[in-house]
Design a protein around this motif. Structure first.
Motif, PDB file in Angstrom:
ATOM      1  N   LYS A   1       0.394  -1.197  -0.094  1.00  0.00           N
ATOM      2  CA  LYS A   1      -0.410   0.221   0.152  1.00  0.00           C
ATOM      3  C   LYS A   1       0.919   1.371   0.184  1.00  0.00           C
ATOM      4  O   LYS A   1       1.976   1.082   0.553  1.00  0.00           O
ATOM      5  CB  LYS A   1      -0.812   0.234   0.885  1.00  0.00           C
ATOM      6  N   PHE A   2       0.051   2.646  -0.154  1.00  0.00           N
ATOM      7  CA  PHE A   2       1.200   3.693  -0.704  1.00  0.00           C
ATOM      8  C   PHE A   2      -0.370   4.354  -0.035  1.00  0.00           C
ATOM      9  O   PHE A   2      -1.428   4.928  -0.596  1.00  0.00           O
ATOM     10  CB  PHE A   2       1.090   4.044  -1.641  1.00  0.00           C
ATOM     11  N   VAL A   3      -0.046   5.472   1.625  1.00  0.00           N
ATOM     12  CA  VAL A   3       0.227   6.196   2.166  1.00  0.00           C
ATOM     13  C   VAL A   3       0.227   7.360   1.975  1.00  0.00           C
ATOM     14  O   VAL A   3       1.232   8.274   1.584  1.00  0.00           O
ATOM     15  CB  VAL A   3      -0.234   5.781   3.769  1.00  0.00           C
ATOM     16  N   ILE A   4      -0.954   8.097   1.682  1.00  0.00           N
ATOM     17  CA  ILE A   4      -0.554   9.851   1.442  1.00  0.00           C
ATOM     18  C   ILE A   4      -1.113  10.743   2.118  1.00  0.00           C
ATOM     19  O   ILE A   4      -2.669  10.275   2.178  1.00  0.00           O
ATOM     20  CB  ILE A   4      -1.208  10.483   0.081  1.00  0.00           C
ATOM     21  N   ALA A   5      -0.464  10.912   3.621  1.00  0.00           N
ATOM     22  CA  ALA A   5      -1.769  11.832   4.491  1.00  0.00           C
ATOM     23  C   ALA A   5      -0.987  13.337   4.260  1.00  0.00           C
ATOM     24  O   ALA A   5      -0.205  14.516   4.223  1.00  0.00           O
ATOM     25  CB  ALA A   5      -0.566  11.208   6.018  1.00  0.00           C
ATOM     26  N   GLY A   6      -2.412  14.046   4.444  1.00  0.00           N
ATOM     27  CA  GLY A   6      -2.290  15.590   4.006  1.00  0.00           C
ATOM     28  C   GLY A   6      -3.241  16.270   5.513  1.00  0.00           C
ATOM     29  O   GLY A   6      -3.437  15.282   6.489  1.00  0.00           O
ATOM     30  N   PRO A   7      -3.582  17.138   5.602  1.00  0.00           N
ATOM     31  CA  PRO A   7      -4.479  17.652   6.418  1.00  0.00           C
ATOM     32  C   PRO A   7      -5.592  17.266   6.934  1.00  0.00           C
ATOM     33  O   PRO A   7      -6.050  17.561   8.240  1.00  0.00           O
ATOM     34  CB  PRO A   7      -4.308  19.381   5.926  1.00  0.00           C
ATOM     35  N   LYS A   8      -6.103  16.814   6.027  1.00  0.00           N
ATOM     36  CA  LYS A   8      -7.369  16.229   5.661  1.00  0.00           C
ATOM     37  C   LYS A   8      -7.214  14.719   6.466  1.00  0.00           C
ATOM     38  O   LYS A   8      -9.043  13.945   7.038  1.00  0.00           O
ATOM     39  CB  LYS A   8      -7.796  16.174   4.744  1.00  0.00           C
ATOM     40  N   THR A   9      -5.961  14.073   6.825  1.00  0.00           N
ATOM     41  CA  THR A   9      -6.066  13.158   7.255  1.00  0.00           C
ATOM     42  C   THR A   9      -6.324  13.058   8.462  1.00  0.00           C
ATOM     43  O   THR A   9      -6.164  13.909   9.757  1.00  0.00           O
ATOM     44  CB  THR A   9      -4.347  12.417   7.198  1.00  0.00           C
ATOM     45  N   ASP A  10      -6.518  11.710   9.577  1.00  0.00           N
ATOM     46  CA  ASP A  10      -7.345  11.903  10.736  1.00  0.00           C
ATOM     47  C   ASP A  10      -6.030  11.048  11.264  1.00  0.00           C
ATOM     48  O   ASP A  10      -6.403   9.795  11.033  1.00  0.00           O
ATOM     49  CB  ASP A  10      -8.854  10.755  10.935  1.00  0.00           C
ATOM     50  N   PHE A  11      -4.579  11.631  11.766  1.00  0.00           N
ATOM     51  CA  PHE A  11      -3.593  10.926  12.402  1.00  0.00           C
ATOM     52  C   PHE A  11      -4.328  10.330  13.641  1.00  0.00           C
ATOM     53  O   PHE A  11      -3.771   9.404  14.036  1.00  0.00           O
ATOM     54  CB  PHE A  11      -2.998  12.031  12.422  1.00  0.00           C
TER      55      PHE A  11
ATOM     56  N   PHE B   1       3.780  12.652   3.550  1.00  0.00           N
ATOM     57  CA  PHE B   1       3.516  13.373   4.530  1.00  0.00           C
ATOM     58  C   PHE B   1       3.270  14.754   3.730  1.00  0.00           C
ATOM     59  O   PHE B   1       3.808  15.472   4.102  1.00  0.00           O
ATOM     60  CB  PHE B   1       4.612  13.576   5.563  1.00  0.00           C
ATOM     61  N   GLY B   2       2.193  14.826   2.933  1.00  0.00           N
ATOM     62  CA  GLY B   2       2.134  16.305   2.471  1.00  0.00           C
ATOM     63  C   GLY B   2       0.873  15.914   1.214  1.00  0.00           C
ATOM     64  O   GLY B   2       0.779  14.879   1.201  1.00  0.00           O
ATOM     65  N   GLU B   3      -0.076  16.792   1.213  1.00  0.00           N
ATOM     66  CA  GLU B   3      -0.590  16.636  -0.419  1.00  0.00           C
ATOM     67  C   GLU B   3      -0.216  17.893  -0.695  1.00  0.00           C
ATOM     68  O   GLU B   3       0.701  18.862  -0.846  1.00  0.00           O
ATOM     69  CB  GLU B   3      -2.055  17.047  -0.535  1.00  0.00           C
ATOM     70  N   ASN B   4      -0.949  18.207  -1.598  1.00  0.00           N
ATOM     71  CA  ASN B   4      -0.801  19.379  -3.533  1.00  0.00           C
ATOM     72  C   ASN B   4       0.527  18.332  -4.343  1.00  0.00           C
ATOM     73  O   ASN B   4       1.226  19.727  -5.351  1.00  0.00           O
ATOM     74  CB  ASN B   4      -0.777  20.275  -3.094  1.00  0.00           C
ATOM     75  N   LEU B   5       0.950  17.149  -4.374  1.00  0.00           N
ATOM     76  CA  LEU B   5       1.330  16.647  -5.397  1.00  0.00           C
ATOM     77  C   LEU B   5       0.996  17.533  -7.080  1.00  0.00           C
ATOM     78  O   LEU B   5       2.031  16.747  -7.398  1.00  0.00           O
ATOM     79  CB  LEU B   5       1.637  14.934  -5.309  1.00  0.00           C
TER      80      LEU B   5
ATOM     81  N   LEU C   1       8.704  11.644   2.242  1.00  0.00           N
ATOM     82  CA  LEU C   1       8.521  10.337   1.347  1.00  0.00           C
ATOM     83  C   LEU C   1       9.503   8.851   1.583  1.00  0.00           C
ATOM     84  O   LEU C   1      10.413   9.757   1.285  1.00  0.00           O
ATOM     85  CB  LEU C   1       8.216  10.865   0.018  1.00  0.00           C
ATOM     86  N   ALA C   2       8.622   8.272   3.102  1.00  0.00           N
ATOM     87  CA  ALA C   2       9.327   6.708   2.775  1.00  0.00           C
ATOM     88  C   ALA C   2       9.214   5.804   2.299  1.00  0.00           C
ATOM     89  O   ALA C   2       7.762   5.761   2.366  1.00  0.00           O
ATOM     90  CB  ALA C   2       9.706   7.377   4.604  1.00  0.00           C
ATOM     91  N   THR C   3       9.605   4.661   2.138  1.00  0.00           N
ATOM     92  CA  THR C   3       9.388   3.158   1.918  1.00  0.00           C
ATOM     93  C   THR C   3       9.640   2.393   2.783  1.00  0.00           C
ATOM     94  O   THR C   3      10.771   2.573   3.702  1.00  0.00           O
ATOM     95  CB  THR C   3       9.707   2.499  -0.081  1.00  0.00           C
ATOM     96  N   PHE C   4       9.662   1.439   3.246  1.00  0.00           N
ATOM     97  CA  PHE C   4       9.714   0.312   4.055  1.00  0.00           C
ATOM     98  C   PHE C   4       9.377  -1.281   4.083  1.00  0.00           C
ATOM     99  O   PHE C   4       8.492  -1.110   2.541  1.00  0.00           O
ATOM    100  CB  PHE C   4       9.430   0.822   5.554  1.00  0.00           C
ATOM    101  N   GLU C   5      10.074  -2.268   3.671  1.00  0.00           N
ATOM    102  CA  GLU C   5       9.907  -3.907   3.182  1.00  0.00           C
ATOM    103  C   GLU C   5       9.507  -4.074   4.996  1.00  0.00           C
ATOM    104  O   GLU C   5      10.047  -4.247   4.996  1.00  0.00           O
ATOM    105  CB  GLU C   5      10.743  -4.168   2.567  1.00  0.00           C
ATOM    106  N   ILE C   6       8.216  -4.860   4.803  1.00  0.00           N
ATOM    107  CA  ILE C   6       8.371  -5.265   6.409  1.00  0.00           C
ATOM    108  C   ILE C   6       8.135  -7.100   5.519  1.00  0.00           C
ATOM    109  O   ILE C   6       5.776  -6.889   5.284  1.00  0.00           O
ATOM    110  CB  ILE C   6       8.215  -4.734   7.771  1.00  0.00           C
TER     111      ILE C   6
END
Length: 677
Positions: free
Chosen positions: A361-371, A461-465, A447-452
């Motif tokens: 999955k790819f999560v894009i978390a901006g100001p409208k995200t419920d953290f 962590f941001g929007e307006n791409l 912008l970060a990635t990881f494998e597990i």
């Protein structure tokens, strides 16, 4: 010098004189020749010190003549050689550079251009592309505020870039084209353009569009044929006339087996045709067995959503669907990747399903995200919870190792809007982009990635791409660079392949007129980028069985090798690391196509147009001597008298300090000699 400063200097002179007289006349109780001499030296030293305190400024004005520039831009593309004009062009350039009248009147600057503009008069006529538009734009930046008439030696045929007529209109310098090439009109059939997708899917048919053009007065008949090896897969009889001089053919071909399939499209030449090279084009299609399906899941509307779909789908192997959180659960088996945009409580069941199926999955978390929600469902990272927002600019991590990331000049990109706070990870991760706040670089991931557990994830962590893609278009005159970056990220996330220490980036086939670049990354045993390794590529022509070994060069955060000099053929290659027994192999095909040979005549009309619109004149290469006379006699190009004003403060004048020291020393020695000390 201002009047106020002048008054200060007069007052300083009076004060210095009064102090000198007070010392050597009033206190000495009399006048003598020695005292007068002592008073003179004391006056000079005091006056000099006071002048340093006032520090008046003097203006130095230098007047000089500046000659206008004469810019000579030479077409260094392969079309000049195809027209057999390389010797003529070389002699014209030499004549212009050595002409005494021109050298006396102008500063002569020589450039050559193909796909890029080069400040050099070294001519090889081997460039595979001609971009006159870019040449005018770059010359316009260099000579923006000067008088610089420009000679352009070219056939006027452009193969890449925007219509150069518009760039020439904005150039603001007189343009003098010297037309190179054949200007005689011949009857000619031409396969002008062939539009075909890069990928096709097994057991499907892929569409092809062919644009065919005829130049001539007579009625002619011909045949359009598409062949694959020795087999004809499509053919059609055609007729052209002076009025009916273009046709557009649309047809499909079957994709029956996986792999790169090569084809040749041809118009059968007529008997009187002179240029037969432009009758044919090679093309290829890579047939793949499956398509990557990506779901973008969101409960809000945002311009980033449409941008992501457009960017991801530039690769025909990928399909993007928009889904609501609940709709996605039932389709997870058909999806290779799920993009979660601004997740909130409505995503709870979807996160549980993704965890159960171990989906990437790819999560894009901006100001409208419920953290609060995101922190509760994310096992491997947390984000500070705050209502404040911040603008974060991206900074590329040049040591990112999971795949090759090209620097898109990220620091010129607009900032992303994100929640203030620092994310923390509980598992090893890699940042593709760091956060930058104002002028301060941080090591916080943007912008970060990881494998597990054999699962790959990314989080932004941001929007307006969408602003990034727009800025990339401004920087590069196209969306390709940003879309390639997005494509590599999606390709990485949609795959579960094991991480390799040697990664390659190349295409399965290349057009013969394009740059053929193979990129590689090499990592040490800790999967850190190793910039000290030596990589070599051994390329073998499958047809001629010849091989050659070429070293990679280190460029930014990857290794690159340019194979553009290879002729059209099928190739196998192996990339090896010299210090370790690690290698990787592959195959690619170079299609035979020289775009510079597609033109029959010089584009005289367009060169004449840009000359007349810029108040210049056009000439053919046979009468270029007239151009030298015109430039020599043109009254518009005269030396310009310029002046430079330099304001120098007196404190910078070292001789005054020396004078003060000298007068004080002379006064002291004379007084010592006369026994007054």
């Amino acid at each position: 010098m201002s009047s106020e400063t002048l008054i200060y200097i007069i007052l300083a002179g009076i004060i210095a004189l009064l102090l000198a007289l007070f010392q050597y006349k009033y206190k000495a109780k009399g006048a003598s020749k020695k005292n007068a001499l002592f008073a003179f030296f004391r006056f000079l030293s005091i006056f000099g010190v006071l002048l340093l305190l006032i520090n008046p400024k003097f203006e130095q004005v230098n007047v000089y003549n500046e000659k206008p520039n004469l810019v000579v831009a030479i077409d260094n593309s392969n079309s000049i050689k195809y027209f057999n004009q390389e010797e003529n062009v070389t002699s014209v350039v030499k004549r212009i550079k050595e002409d005494k009248t021109l050298k006396d009147k102008f500063n002569i600057d020589v450039f050559s251009f193909g796909n890029t503009l080069n400040a050099s008069d070294s001519l090889s006529f081997t460039e595979h592309q001609t971009n006159i538009d870019k040449a005018f734009k770059e010359l316009g930046q260099v000579y923006k505020r000067t008088v610089s008439p420009t000679i352009i030696i070219s056939d006027g045929n452009q193969t890449y870039g925007n219509d150069y007529e518009y760039a020439a209109n904005k150039y603001n310098q007189p343009i003098y084209p010297i037309v190179v090439g054949d200007t005689t009109r011949y009857s000619d059939l031409k396969l002008k353009q062939l539009n075909v997708n890069k990928y096709a899917f097994l057991k499907n048919k892929f569409p092809i569009e062919a644009i065919l053009v005829y130049n001539g007065d007579e009625n002619v008949s011909t045949k359009f044929v598409v062949t694959s090896g020795k087999n004809t897969v499509y053919s059609r009889n055609l007729s052209f006339s002076e009025n009916d001089n273009s046709k557009i053919l649309n047809f499909t071909l079957p994709a029956n087996s996986v792999g790169v399939k090569s084809y040749r499209a041809s118009l059968i030449p007529i008997a009187t045709e002179k240029n037969k090279v432009n009758n044919s084009k090679n093309f290829a299609v890579e047939v793949v067995d499956e398509k990557t399906k990506v779901a973008i899941v969101s409960s809000v509307l945002h311009p980033d959503l449409g941008m992501l779909k457009k960017s991801i789908e530039t690769n025909e192997q990928r399909e993007v669907v928009f889904l609501k959180p609940q709709e996605t659960i039932g389709q997870l088996n058909d999806l290779q990747l799920v993009v979660l945009f601004d997740p909130n409580n409505s995503f709870k069941s979807l996160f549980d399903a993704l965890k159960l199926q171990n989906k990437n999955k790819f999560v894009i978390a901006g100001p409208k995200t419920d953290f609060n929600f995101l922190n509760s469902v994310s096992e491997y990272y947390q984000h500070d919870i705050t209502s404040q927002t911040e603008d974060y600019q991206p900074v590329l991590n040049v040591n990112y190792s999971s795949f090759i990331v090209d620097d898109l000049d990220f620091e010129s990109f607009p900032p992303l809007l994100a929640n203030f706070g620092e994310p923390t990870f509980s598992v090893p991760f890699e940042s593709i982009l760091y956060k930058k706040v104002g002028s301060i670089n941080t090591e916080e991931p943007l912008l970060a990635t990881f494998e597990i557990n054999e699962r790959r994830e990314a989080v932004l962590f941001g929007e307006n791409l969408w602003k990034w893609r727009a800025q990339s278009f401004i920087n590069t005159d196209g969306f390709n660079a940003f879309d390639n970056f997005t494509g590599k990220l999606i390709q990485y996330l949609a795959s579960n392949k094991r991480k390799n220490r040697l990664n390659l980036d190349y295409q399965s086939f290349y057009q013969g007129s394009s740059n053929i670049i193979v990129s590689a990354q090499f990592f040490n045993k800790n999967y850190e980028f190793d910039a000290n390794e030596s990589l070599n590529i051994t390329v073998t022509d499958k047809v001629s069985k010849t091989s050659k070994t070429i070293p990679f060069i280190l460029k930014n955060n990857n290794y690159q090798v340019d194979l553009s000099t290879l002729p059209a053929s099928d190739y196998a290659f192996t990339v090896k690391a010299t210090s370790e027994n690690i290698s990787k192999s592959g195959n690619f095909k170079i299609l035979e196509y020289n775009i510079e040979q597609q033109f029959l005549n010089a584009n005289v009309s367009k060169l004449k147009t840009i000359a007349s619109q810029s108040n210049g004149s056009s000439y053919f290469i046979d009468n270029y001597e007239s151009l030298i006379k015109e430039l020599t006699n043109d009254e518009r190009y005269k030396p310009i008298q310029k002046s430079s004003k330099n304001i120098v403060p007196l404190i910078d004048w070292k001789y005054l300090l020396a004078l003060i020291a000298l007068t004080l020393a002379i006064e002291w020695f004379m007084r010592k000699y006369n026994g007054l000390i």
